[in-house]
Design a protein around this motif. Structure first.
Motif, PDB file in Angstrom:
ATOM      1  N   ALA A 255       2.059   3.134   3.337  1.00  0.00           N
ATOM      2  CA  ALA A 255       1.601   2.513   2.090  1.00  0.00           C
ATOM      3  C   ALA A 255       1.283   1.029   2.252  1.00  0.00           C
ATOM      4  O   ALA A 255       0.763   0.419   1.319  1.00  0.00           O
TER       5      ALA A 255
ATOM      6  N   SER B   8       9.190   5.084  -3.899  1.00  0.00           N
ATOM      7  CA  SER B   8       8.107   4.795  -2.957  1.00  0.00           C
ATOM      8  C   SER B   8       6.890   4.213  -3.662  1.00  0.00           C
ATOM      9  O   SER B   8       6.261   3.275  -3.188  1.00  0.00           O
ATOM     10  N   SER B   9       6.538   4.800  -4.785  1.00  0.00           N
ATOM     11  CA  SER B   9       5.507   4.254  -5.667  1.00  0.00           C
ATOM     12  C   SER B   9       6.075   4.203  -7.072  1.00  0.00           C
ATOM     13  O   SER B   9       6.867   5.061  -7.462  1.00  0.00           O
TER      14      SER B   9
ATOM     15  N   PRO C 294       2.266   1.053  -4.762  1.00  0.00           N
ATOM     16  CA  PRO C 294       3.376   1.299  -3.834  1.00  0.00           C
ATOM     17  C   PRO C 294       4.453   0.225  -3.976  1.00  0.00           C
ATOM     18  O   PRO C 294       4.178  -0.882  -4.452  1.00  0.00           O
TER      19      PRO C 294
ATOM     20  N   LYS D 227      -1.875  16.397  -6.710  1.00  0.00           N
ATOM     21  CA  LYS D 227      -2.725  15.612  -7.604  1.00  0.00           C
ATOM     22  C   LYS D 227      -2.973  16.337  -8.919  1.00  0.00           C
ATOM     23  O   LYS D 227      -2.890  15.739  -9.996  1.00  0.00           O
TER      24      LYS D 227
ATOM     25  N   TYR E 226       4.465  12.312   0.687  1.00  0.00           N
ATOM     26  CA  TYR E 226       3.118  12.120   1.227  1.00  0.00           C
ATOM     27  C   TYR E 226       3.062  10.902   2.149  1.00  0.00           C
ATOM     28  O   TYR E 226       2.531  10.967   3.265  1.00  0.00           O
ATOM     29  N   VAL E 227       3.643   9.794   1.683  1.00  0.00           N
ATOM     30  CA  VAL E 227       3.650   8.568   2.490  1.00  0.00           C
ATOM     31  C   VAL E 227       4.465   8.770   3.766  1.00  0.00           C
ATOM     32  O   VAL E 227       4.096   8.284   4.840  1.00  0.00           O
TER      33      VAL E 227
ATOM     34  N   TYR F 211      -2.065  17.186  -0.815  1.00  0.00           N
ATOM     35  CA  TYR F 211      -2.465  16.064  -1.675  1.00  0.00           C
ATOM     36  C   TYR F 211      -3.136  16.574  -2.952  1.00  0.00           C
ATOM     37  O   TYR F 211      -2.822  16.127  -4.057  1.00  0.00           O
TER      38      TYR F 211
ATOM     39  N   ASP G  89       5.133  10.811  -4.039  1.00  0.00           N
ATOM     40  CA  ASP G  89       4.529   9.857  -3.113  1.00  0.00           C
ATOM     41  C   ASP G  89       5.388   9.625  -1.881  1.00  0.00           C
ATOM     42  O   ASP G  89       4.870   9.387  -0.793  1.00  0.00           O
TER      43      ASP G  89
ATOM     44  N   HIS H 181      -2.994   3.201  -8.415  1.00  0.00           N
ATOM     45  CA  HIS H 181      -3.101   2.774  -7.012  1.00  0.00           C
ATOM     46  C   HIS H 181      -4.422   2.045  -6.755  1.00  0.00           C
ATOM     47  O   HIS H 181      -5.161   2.373  -5.821  1.00  0.00           O
TER      48      HIS H 181
END
Length: 275
Positions: A190, A264-265, A174, A66, A228-229, A62, A225, A144
Motif C-alpha cells: 500500500a 490496513s485501510s 491506506p 469489490k 489483498y495488500v 479483487y 484490504d 483510495h
C-alpha cells in the motif's frame, strides 16, 4: 530525534526507489522525489483499479470482494444521508457510482480516459477534472484517491467549495500505522510509490482535516484490504504469492485493528466545522 525515513520501491513499473518522509507537523508521510511524468507510472496491465479484468487469481478475488464492498460502502453512506446529490472523485470505471445511483443523483470525476470510456459503457458520463464541476453536493466520496493527488491543500479547498454545509465527506486511504504495514515494512504494497504521493495515519488525517475546517465524526476499517495488500506484499518481499502467509498476516492485521482501531485501510467520515 528525527523521524526515520522509509525507503520503498516501485514494484509495478520502474523498480525505482523512493523516500517516504514526514510531512510538516502531521503524522503523514510524503513520497520524494515526485516524478515529473507521473502518468507513465500508471501504465501497467497489473494496475487493476482502472480495469474490470479478471485474468489472474488476484484479479478474481479483487473483483468478488469489490462487488460485496460496493454495497457496504453505499450502506455506510445511507446511515448518514438517505438521498441527495453525490460526487465521487476518482471514479475509475464507475462501479461505485452505479451502486450509489439507486439512492442518489450522482456525478463523477475521473482523469483516466480509458476508465472514462469504460464508465461510458455503463451509462455514466464522467468529468475529466474537478474544475468542470460547479454544483454543491450532499455527499462527496474519494475511495483510495486522496493518496494520489498532487496538492493536498488545494484538494481540501475544493472539498469546501463543493460540499454543502450539512454534507458529509467520505475518504478511504491506506493506513501506514496498521499491523500489516508493520509486518511488511518497505515491502508493504500500500506504499505503492510513486503513485501514492501521501501516506496517512488515523491521527495524521484527522489533524490535517481539523486544521482545515473538517471534523471527523466516524471511521471504520476496510477489513478485506489487509488480505489483498498482504498478498501483494508477499510477492514484493519474496517474489512468491505465499497465500497462506498472506492470509495469516491479513488476519493478524485485522485482529490488531480490532484493538487499536488501526486497520490496513480506513474510511473516514467528515463534516464541515461551521463557524
Amino acid at each position: 530525534m528525527e523521524d526515520p525515513i522509509i525507503y520503498s520501491k516501485d514494484y509495478l513499473v520502474s523498480g525505482e526507489e523512493y523516500r517516504l518522509e514526514k510531512w510538516k507537523h502531521y503524522d503523514i508521510l510524503k513520497t520524494e522525489p515526485v516524478p515529473n511524468n507521473l502518468s507513465a507510472y500508471y501504465e501497467s496491465e497489473d494496475y487493476i483499479s482502472h480495469t474490470d479484468a479478471s485474468k489472474s487469481f488476484t484479479d478474481k478475488i479483487y473483483n468478488i470482494v469489490k462487488a460485496y464492498m460496493l454495497q457496504k460502502k453505499v450502506g455506510w453512506i445511507l446511515k448518514e444521508k438517505s438521498a441527495g446529490k453525490l460526487l465521487d472523485i476518482g471514479s475509475g470505471t464507475g462501479d461505485f457510482l452505479n451502486a450509489a445511483s439507486r439512492y442518489f443523483k450522482v456525478d463523477g470525476v475521473e482523469p483516466s480516459e480509458v476508465a472514462r470510456e469504460k464508465a461510458e459503457k455503463k451509462n455514466l458520463q464522467l468529468k475529466k477534472e474537478l474544475s468542470e464541476i460547479s454544483d454543491q453536493y450532499d455527499v462527496i466520496t474519494m475511495w483510495h484517491v486522496l493518496e494520489h493527488v498532487p496538492n493536498l491543500d488545494h484538494q481540501i479547498e475544493e472539498f469546501h467549495r463543493l460540499l454543502n454545509d450539512d454534507g458529509i465527506l467520505v475518504i478511504a486511504v491506506p493506513n501506514f500505522k496498521s499491523k500489516d504495514a508493520e509486518i511488511y515494512k518497505e515491502h508493504w504494497a500500500a506504499y505503492d510509490v510513486p503513485r501514492h504521493l501521501w501516506h496517512f495515519s488515523k491521527k495524521g488525517i484527522q489533524a490535517l482535516f481539523l486544521e482545515n475546517g473538517f471534523q471527523l465524526f466516524n471511521s471504520t476499517g476496510l477489513k478485506f484490504d489487509s488480505f489483498y495488500v498482504s498478498m501483494l506484499s508477499e510477492k514484493h518481499r519474496s517474489g512468491q504469492q505465499n497465500l497462506f502467509s498472506a492470509f495469516l498476516n491479513g488476519l493478524k492485521s485485522n485482529l490488531a485493528g480490532a484493538n487499536t482501531g488501526e486497520y490496513s485501510s480506513m474510511v473516514y467520515f467528515f463534516k464541515k466545522t461551521l463557524k
